[in-house]
Write a protein that holds these residues in place. Sequence first.
Motif, mmCIF file in Angstrom:
data_model
loop_
_atom_site.group_PDB
_atom_site.id
_atom_site.type_symbol
_atom_site.label_atom_id
_atom_site.label_comp_id
_atom_site.label_asym_id
_atom_site.label_seq_id
_atom_site.Cartn_x
_atom_site.Cartn_y
_atom_site.Cartn_z
ATOM 1 N N GLN A 11 0.809 -1.210 0.000
ATOM 2 C CA GLN A 11 0.000 0.000 0.000
ATOM 3 C C GLN A 11 0.846 1.265 0.000
ATOM 4 O O GLN A 11 0.410 2.301 -0.469
ATOM 5 N N ILE A 12 2.067 1.181 0.534
ATOM 6 C CA ILE A 12 2.970 2.332 0.518
ATOM 7 C C ILE A 12 4.327 1.881 -0.037
ATOM 8 O O ILE A 12 4.656 0.698 -0.049
ATOM 9 N N GLU A 13 5.087 2.843 -0.516
ATOM 10 C CA GLU A 13 6.375 2.564 -1.157
ATOM 11 C C GLU A 13 7.344 1.853 -0.212
ATOM 12 O O GLU A 13 8.084 0.966 -0.628
ATOM 13 N N GLN A 14 7.331 2.199 1.066
ATOM 14 C CA GLN A 14 8.260 1.599 2.031
ATOM 15 C C GLN A 14 8.030 0.098 2.163
ATOM 16 O O GLN A 14 8.974 -0.657 2.356
ATOM 17 N N CYS A 16 7.054 -1.917 -0.230
ATOM 18 C CA CYS A 16 7.626 -2.511 -1.432
ATOM 19 C C CYS A 16 9.152 -2.556 -1.337
ATOM 20 O O CYS A 16 9.774 -3.570 -1.650
ATOM 21 N N LEU A 17 9.772 -1.465 -0.884
ATOM 22 C CA LEU A 17 11.223 -1.429 -0.748
ATOM 23 C C LEU A 17 11.713 -2.437 0.290
ATOM 24 O O LEU A 17 12.739 -3.085 0.098
ATOM 25 N N ALA A 18 10.994 -2.590 1.381
ATOM 26 C CA ALA A 18 11.366 -3.568 2.406
ATOM 27 C C ALA A 18 11.275 -4.982 1.857
ATOM 28 O O ALA A 18 12.132 -5.830 2.151
ATOM 29 N N TYR A 19 10.286 -5.254 1.043
ATOM 30 C CA TYR A 19 10.138 -6.576 0.427
ATOM 31 C C TYR A 19 11.307 -6.866 -0.508
ATOM 32 O O TYR A 19 11.890 -7.946 -0.474
ATOM 33 N N ILE A 20 11.688 -5.901 -1.337
ATOM 34 C CA ILE A 20 12.816 -6.071 -2.254
ATOM 35 C C ILE A 20 14.112 -6.257 -1.466
ATOM 36 O O ILE A 20 14.946 -7.101 -1.809
ATOM 37 N N ALA A 21 14.286 -5.508 -0.393
ATOM 38 C CA ALA A 21 15.491 -5.631 0.434
ATOM 39 C C ALA A 21 15.598 -7.020 1.041
ATOM 40 O O ALA A 21 16.691 -7.580 1.137
ATOM 41 N N ASN A 22 14.477 -7.607 1.428
ATOM 42 C CA ASN A 22 14.493 -8.954 1.991
ATOM 43 C C ASN A 22 14.805 -10.010 0.938
ATOM 44 O O ASN A 22 15.370 -11.052 1.261
ATOM 45 N N LEU A 23 14.468 -9.757 -0.308
ATOM 46 C CA LEU A 23 14.744 -10.710 -1.373
ATOM 47 C C LEU A 23 16.209 -10.704 -1.808
ATOM 48 O O LEU A 23 16.753 -11.738 -2.169
ATOM 49 N N LYS A 24 16.817 -9.524 -1.761
ATOM 50 C CA LYS A 24 18.191 -9.373 -2.239
ATOM 51 C C LYS A 24 19.197 -9.746 -1.168
ATOM 52 O O LYS A 24 18.936 -9.619 0.005
ATOM 53 N N GLU A 25 20.368 -10.207 -1.614
ATOM 54 C CA GLU A 25 21.497 -10.309 -0.696
ATOM 55 C C GLU A 25 22.029 -8.896 -0.553
ATOM 56 O O GLU A 25 22.467 -8.296 -1.522
ATOM 57 N N ASN A 26 22.001 -8.365 0.622
ATOM 58 C CA ASN A 26 22.443 -6.987 0.827
ATOM 59 C C ASN A 26 23.958 -6.951 0.925
ATOM 60 O O ASN A 26 24.526 -7.107 1.997
ATOM 61 N N LYS A 27 24.576 -6.776 -0.243
ATOM 62 C CA LYS A 27 26.023 -6.658 -0.290
ATOM 63 C C LYS A 27 26.398 -5.555 -1.259
ATOM 64 O O LYS A 27 25.622 -5.177 -2.125
ATOM 65 N N CYS A 28 27.599 -5.040 -1.092
ATOM 66 C CA CYS A 28 28.088 -3.940 -1.917
ATOM 67 C C CYS A 28 28.214 -4.382 -3.373
ATOM 68 O O CYS A 28 28.643 -5.501 -3.654
ATOM 69 N N ILE A 29 27.876 -3.481 -4.287
ATOM 70 C CA ILE A 29 27.978 -3.810 -5.706
ATOM 71 C C ILE A 29 29.407 -3.710 -6.216
ATOM 72 O O ILE A 29 29.722 -4.232 -7.271
ATOM 73 N N ASP A 40 18.475 4.190 5.377
ATOM 74 C CA ASP A 40 17.431 4.580 4.432
ATOM 75 C C ASP A 40 17.287 3.445 3.428
ATOM 76 O O ASP A 40 18.269 3.009 2.841
ATOM 77 N N LEU A 41 16.073 2.944 3.231
ATOM 78 C CA LEU A 41 15.887 1.812 2.327
ATOM 79 C C LEU A 41 16.170 2.155 0.872
ATOM 80 O O LEU A 41 16.483 1.287 0.078
ATOM 81 N N LYS A 42 16.057 3.425 0.507
ATOM 82 C CA LYS A 42 16.298 3.791 -0.891
ATOM 83 C C LYS A 42 17.783 3.837 -1.226
ATOM 84 O O LYS A 42 18.170 3.525 -2.341
ATOM 85 N N ARG A 43 18.615 4.268 -0.278
ATOM 86 C CA ARG A 43 20.051 4.407 -0.525
ATOM 87 C C ARG A 43 20.817 3.581 0.486
ATOM 88 O O ARG A 43 20.491 3.569 1.668
ATOM 89 N N MET A 44 21.856 2.896 0.014
ATOM 90 C CA MET A 44 22.714 2.103 0.876
ATOM 91 C C MET A 44 24.152 2.561 0.665
ATOM 92 O O MET A 44 24.509 3.024 -0.409
ATOM 93 N N ARG A 45 24.975 2.432 1.717
ATOM 94 C CA ARG A 45 26.378 2.827 1.617
ATOM 95 C C ARG A 45 27.230 1.735 2.219
ATOM 96 O O ARG A 45 26.992 1.277 3.330
#
Length: 61
Positions: A11-14, A16-29, A40-45
């Motif tokens: 229902q809100i953008e956050q 959707c972003l949380a769902y995508i973050a859970n699907l991905k391996e959160n590692k540096c590109i 911030d879910l939109k930007r990672m460092r």
Amino acid sequence: MKLNEFNNAFQIEQQCLAYIANLKENKCIRCFNFNLNTSDLKRMRCLKCNQTFSILTGTIF
């Protein structure tokens, strides 16, 4: 997933972003390090090489 099911699940953008973050391996590109600043879910460092990227980097979006 049908459109109305999608709209009910995200229902809100956050949500959707949380769902995508859970699907991905959160590692540096760049260096593939797993230590990321994800305040911030939109930007990672990456804390190792300081690369900044979007949660959508490497996806079809």
